[in-house]
Write a protein that holds these residues in place. Structure first.
Motif, PDB file in Angstrom:
ATOM      1  N   HIS A  44       1.190  -1.003  -0.149  1.00 42.70           N
ATOM      2  CA  HIS A  44       0.234   0.318   0.052  1.00 42.70           C
ATOM      3  C   HIS A  44       0.519   0.967   0.074  1.00 42.70           C
ATOM      4  O   HIS A  44       2.168   1.386   0.755  1.00 42.70           O
ATOM      5  N   ILE A  45      -0.141   2.781  -0.087  1.00 43.23           N
ATOM      6  CA  ILE A  45       1.121   3.869  -0.102  1.00 43.23           C
ATOM      7  C   ILE A  45       0.016   4.445   0.165  1.00 43.23           C
ATOM      8  O   ILE A  45      -0.722   4.840   0.602  1.00 43.23           O
TER       9      ILE A  45
ATOM     10  N   VAL B  69      -7.401   4.881  -4.183  1.00 41.69           N
ATOM     11  CA  VAL B  69      -7.862   5.571  -2.406  1.00 41.69           C
ATOM     12  C   VAL B  69      -8.405   4.502  -1.946  1.00 41.69           C
ATOM     13  O   VAL B  69      -9.753   3.984  -2.838  1.00 41.69           O
ATOM     14  N   ALA B  70      -7.863   4.268  -0.451  1.00 45.70           N
ATOM     15  CA  ALA B  70      -8.453   3.327   0.601  1.00 45.70           C
ATOM     16  C   ALA B  70      -9.844   3.463   0.856  1.00 45.70           C
ATOM     17  O   ALA B  70      -9.765   4.519   0.802  1.00 45.70           O
TER      18      ALA B  70
ATOM     19  N   ASP C 295     -12.560  -1.006   4.641  1.00 42.16           N
ATOM     20  CA  ASP C 295     -12.761  -2.132   4.496  1.00 42.16           C
ATOM     21  C   ASP C 295     -11.101  -2.815   4.248  1.00 42.16           C
ATOM     22  O   ASP C 295     -11.267  -4.234   3.506  1.00 42.16           O
ATOM     23  N   ASP C 296     -10.135  -1.808   2.993  1.00 37.39           N
ATOM     24  CA  ASP C 296      -9.297  -2.566   2.451  1.00 37.39           C
ATOM     25  C   ASP C 296      -8.041  -2.690   3.537  1.00 37.39           C
ATOM     26  O   ASP C 296      -6.782  -2.969   3.170  1.00 37.39           O
ATOM     27  N   ALA C 297      -8.273  -2.629   4.820  1.00 33.89           N
ATOM     28  CA  ALA C 297      -6.850  -2.500   6.026  1.00 33.89           C
ATOM     29  C   ALA C 297      -6.346  -4.193   5.753  1.00 33.89           C
ATOM     30  O   ALA C 297      -5.177  -4.252   6.087  1.00 33.89           O
TER      31      ALA C 297
ATOM     32  N   GLY D 198      -1.804  -2.576  -2.409  1.00 37.29           N
ATOM     33  CA  GLY D 198      -2.846  -2.384  -3.557  1.00 37.29           C
ATOM     34  C   GLY D 198      -3.498  -1.108  -3.571  1.00 37.29           C
ATOM     35  O   GLY D 198      -3.873  -0.283  -4.324  1.00 37.29           O
ATOM     36  N   LYS D 199      -3.676  -0.376  -2.291  1.00 39.01           N
ATOM     37  CA  LYS D 199      -4.328   1.040  -1.184  1.00 39.01           C
ATOM     38  C   LYS D 199      -3.794   2.214  -2.010  1.00 39.01           C
ATOM     39  O   LYS D 199      -2.282   2.221  -1.344  1.00 39.01           O
ATOM     40  N   ILE D 200      -4.031   3.519  -1.459  1.00 41.09           N
ATOM     41  CA  ILE D 200      -3.388   4.842  -1.442  1.00 41.09           C
ATOM     42  C   ILE D 200      -4.146   5.228   0.072  1.00 41.09           C
ATOM     43  O   ILE D 200      -5.363   5.353  -0.179  1.00 41.09           O
TER      44      ILE D 200
END
Ligand code: ATP
Length: 209
Positions: free
Chosen positions: A127-128, A152-153, A156-158, A163-165
């Motif tokens: 992630h970034i 952008v995250a 629930d992307d935690a 893959g998420k910003i």
């Protein structure tokens, strides 16, 4: 459950509270288990550091000695040639195949990320996290803005490994290493901008005069 790991690279010439406090904010807000601080050997995008890699490593160790969630990681110093972030992420992915990895950047660094080696593959490995830096009106090139919006995250992307910003609000400390070096070169006192132990070793080594 695999540990979540933050990755904060920089020249750290020297490390200061503008790196440390925002990094701790990120650690707590994203529930990371630890953050690896990685001094870069030969930063490809900027002037070369004044302190040697060993001196920057020593300053880092002194800065984080009272917080075991901060780990000094010298992997970029052992690598030949320019240090590219993509290679660092690859090496983390090999070491921690199951961990969520978070590459932590200031908004200034993020805003020109499209100049980095294989920049559009960074999210394949981690992630970034983008920390808002003070006085930074982040003028992102259209390409980066589009990339940001695409990735952008959501909350629930935690559970994802990469893959998420993640834009994260951090304590705003308008501290820069450039300003600290300039103060020291003018015999001004840099105290309260960086840890006392780091100031002490800078004095002993005669750095930045
Ligand atoms: P210099 O003044 O020499 O350019 P710097 O203070 O910007 O150095 P770096 O080692 O280049 O420090 O920074 C490493 C990372 O930390 C970068 O992603 C940068 O954006 C971020 N960073 C540095 N200072 C701050 C700050 N005050 N607040 C938030 N992020 C910061």
């Amino acid at each position: 459950m695999a540990e979540s790991i933050g990755i904060l690279g920089g020249t750290f010439d020297p490390i200061h509270f503008g790196h440390l406090r925002p990094a701790l904010d990120v650690l707590e807000q994203l529930n990371l288990d630890r953050i690896h601080l990685i001094p870069s050997a030969r930063p490809p995008h900027r002037e070369q550091p004044q302190a040697t890699p060993e001196q920057r490593l020593t300053m880092l160790h002194l800065a984080v000695k009272n917080n075991e969630q901060f780990v000094v990681d010298d992997r970029e110093l052992h690598r030949e040639g320019a240090s590219y972030t993509i290679d660092t992420l690859l090496s983390f992915r090999q070491d921690f195949p199951d961990s969520p990895l978070y590459l932590i950047l200031g908004s200034d660094a993020f805003s020109h990320i499209q100049t980095w080696h294989h920049w559009d593959e960074l999210l394949d490995f981690a992630h970034i996290v983008v920390m808002q830096r003070p006085n930074e009106t982040v003028a992102m090139p259209e390409q980066v803005e589009h990339w940001f919006e695409q990735h952008v995250a959501n909350q629930d992307d935690a559970k994802l490994k990469s893959g998420k910003i993640w834009p994260i609000a951090v304590t705003q400390l308008a501290i820069s290493a450039t300003d600290i070096r300039s103060k020291i070169s003018q015999s001004l006192n840099p105290q309260f901008l960086l840890p006392d132990a780091v100031i002490q070793i800078i004095g002993m080594l005669g750095l930045y005069r």
